[in-house]
Design a protein around this motif. Structure first.
Motif, PDB file in Angstrom:
ATOM      1  N   TYR A 270       0.829  -1.205   0.000  1.00 35.98           N
ATOM      2  CA  TYR A 270       0.000   0.000   0.000  1.00 35.98           C
ATOM      3  C   TYR A 270       0.864   1.256   0.000  1.00 35.98           C
ATOM      4  N   THR A 271       0.280   2.327  -0.517  1.00 39.99           N
ATOM      5  CA  THR A 271       0.915   3.632  -0.474  1.00 39.99           C
ATOM      6  C   THR A 271      -0.116   4.673  -0.065  1.00 39.99           C
ATOM      7  N   LYS A 272       0.352   5.771   0.485  1.00 39.93           N
ATOM      8  CA  LYS A 272      -0.513   6.897   0.826  1.00 39.93           C
ATOM      9  C   LYS A 272      -0.198   8.088  -0.073  1.00 39.93           C
ATOM     10  N   SER A 273       0.492   7.830  -1.168  1.00 40.27           N
ATOM     11  CA  SER A 273       0.942   8.885  -2.061  1.00 40.27           C
ATOM     12  C   SER A 273      -0.175   9.324  -3.002  1.00 40.27           C
ATOM     13  N   ALA A 274      -0.389  10.617  -3.072  1.00 37.51           N
ATOM     14  CA  ALA A 274      -1.357  11.168  -4.023  1.00 37.51           C
ATOM     15  C   ALA A 274      -0.830  11.057  -5.445  1.00 37.51           C
TER      16      ALA A 274
ATOM     17  N   ASP B 139      -5.042  10.057  -6.673  1.00 35.04           N
ATOM     18  CA  ASP B 139      -5.496  11.251  -5.954  1.00 35.04           C
ATOM     19  C   ASP B 139      -6.998  11.483  -6.058  1.00 35.04           C
ATOM     20  N   ASN B 140      -7.731  10.425  -6.443  1.00 36.02           N
ATOM     21  CA  ASN B 140      -9.182  10.592  -6.483  1.00 36.02           C
ATOM     22  C   ASN B 140      -9.749  10.446  -5.079  1.00 36.02           C
ATOM     23  N   VAL B 141     -10.939   9.942  -4.914  1.00 35.87           N
ATOM     24  CA  VAL B 141     -11.618   9.905  -3.610  1.00 35.87           C
ATOM     25  C   VAL B 141     -10.746   9.266  -2.526  1.00 35.87           C
TER      26      VAL B 141
ATOM     27  N   THR C  36      -3.837   9.077 -15.986  1.00 34.44           N
ATOM     28  CA  THR C  36      -4.146  10.470 -15.689  1.00 34.44           C
ATOM     29  C   THR C  36      -5.298  10.906 -16.592  1.00 34.44           C
ATOM     30  N   ALA C  37      -6.346  11.379 -15.950  1.00 35.47           N
ATOM     31  CA  ALA C  37      -7.532  11.842 -16.692  1.00 35.47           C
ATOM     32  C   ALA C  37      -7.251  13.208 -17.309  1.00 35.47           C
ATOM     33  N   PRO C  38      -8.045  13.605 -18.323  1.00 37.29           N
ATOM     34  CA  PRO C  38      -7.850  14.923 -18.942  1.00 37.29           C
ATOM     35  C   PRO C  38      -7.945  16.086 -17.945  1.00 37.29           C
ATOM     36  N   ASN C  39      -8.709  15.880 -16.863  1.00 36.23           N
ATOM     37  CA  ASN C  39      -8.827  16.951 -15.866  1.00 36.23           C
ATOM     38  C   ASN C  39      -7.656  16.960 -14.873  1.00 36.23           C
ATOM     39  N   GLY C  40      -6.684  16.026 -15.011  1.00 39.61           N
ATOM     40  CA  GLY C  40      -5.504  16.015 -14.153  1.00 39.61           C
ATOM     41  C   GLY C  40      -5.584  15.039 -12.997  1.00 39.61           C
ATOM     42  N   ASN C  41      -6.738  14.410 -12.757  1.00 39.04           N
ATOM     43  CA  ASN C  41      -6.842  13.420 -11.685  1.00 39.04           C
ATOM     44  C   ASN C  41      -6.020  12.178 -12.033  1.00 39.04           C
ATOM     45  N   VAL C  42      -5.364  11.627 -11.016  1.00 37.60           N
ATOM     46  CA  VAL C  42      -4.557  10.418 -11.199  1.00 37.60           C
ATOM     47  C   VAL C  42      -5.320   9.245 -10.608  1.00 37.60           C
TER      48      VAL C  42
END
Length: 193
Positions: A114-118, A122-124, A152-158
């Motif tokens: 597991y990681t806690k890295s955004a 970085d979604n919900v 990576t979505a077009p809106n920048g969400n990973v």
């Protein structure tokens, strides 16, 4: 008077060693051998006089002849070839100290890291499972690693997840980096939820 004689014997032994070295450098091996024998005899005599224990090793084709002197002197012969593994301690099984052997031994069921890295997700739910190790077969690969996938979505969400297919590199054989991360998980307590 005897102490003076022993000091003289010790000094002459040192001189004999120097002369033996000189004779070897000159290529006179016979006299070097004679000087060496005189030096050893003198040192043994001094050791016996002062009741000091000593040990002389003669290395030959059939092994090492060890002559020990002083209190409780004895002759010990030891072979000059490999002794094999020690029966003491832990002896690894063949293939155990390899990357795949380490994963097979420690990831019998699948282990999730597991990681806690955004930067991974970085979604919900920030972070999450980024890698899974398995000892069993997946797509003909055993042991296997479900590698991290990031989109990576077009809106920048990973959006991060773990791979599920061998065809796109989502599931691979363990590499040295994977091994390092599994070791850090098991031994150093890293990558736990």
């Amino acid at each position: 008077m005897l102490t003076v004689m022993m000091a003289h014997t010790a000094a002459s032994s040192v001189v004999s060693i120097v002369l033996a070295i000189y004779r070897v450098s000159e290529g006179d091996y016979l006299n070097a051998l004679v000087y060496g024998a005189v030096a050893v005899a003198g040192i043994i005599g001094v050791c016996r006089w002062y009741k000091v224990t000593y040990q002389v090793d003669y290395v030959g084709e059939k092994g090492i002849a060890r002559f020990a002197g002083g209190s409780g002197s004895k002759v010990i012969t030891t072979p000059n070839y490999g002794q094999g593994f020690s029966s003491k301690g832990y002896n690894p099984q063949p293939g155990e100290r390899t990357i795949s052997g380490y994963v097979k031994d420690n990831a019998r069921l699948e282990i999730s890291l597991y990681t806690k890295s955004a930067g991974f997700n970085d979604n919900v739910n920030v972070g999450g499972t980024f890698k899974r190790f398995g000892a069993g077969s997946h797509g003909g690969i055993s042991p296997h690693v479900h590698q991290p996938l990031r989109n990576t979505a077009p809106n920048g969400n990973v959006y991060g997840s773990v791979g599920s297919k061998t065809t796109n590199g989502g599931v691979t054989s363990p590499s040295s980096k994977d091994f390092k991360q599994l070791y850090e998980y098991l031994i150093n307590g890293k990558y736990h939820e």
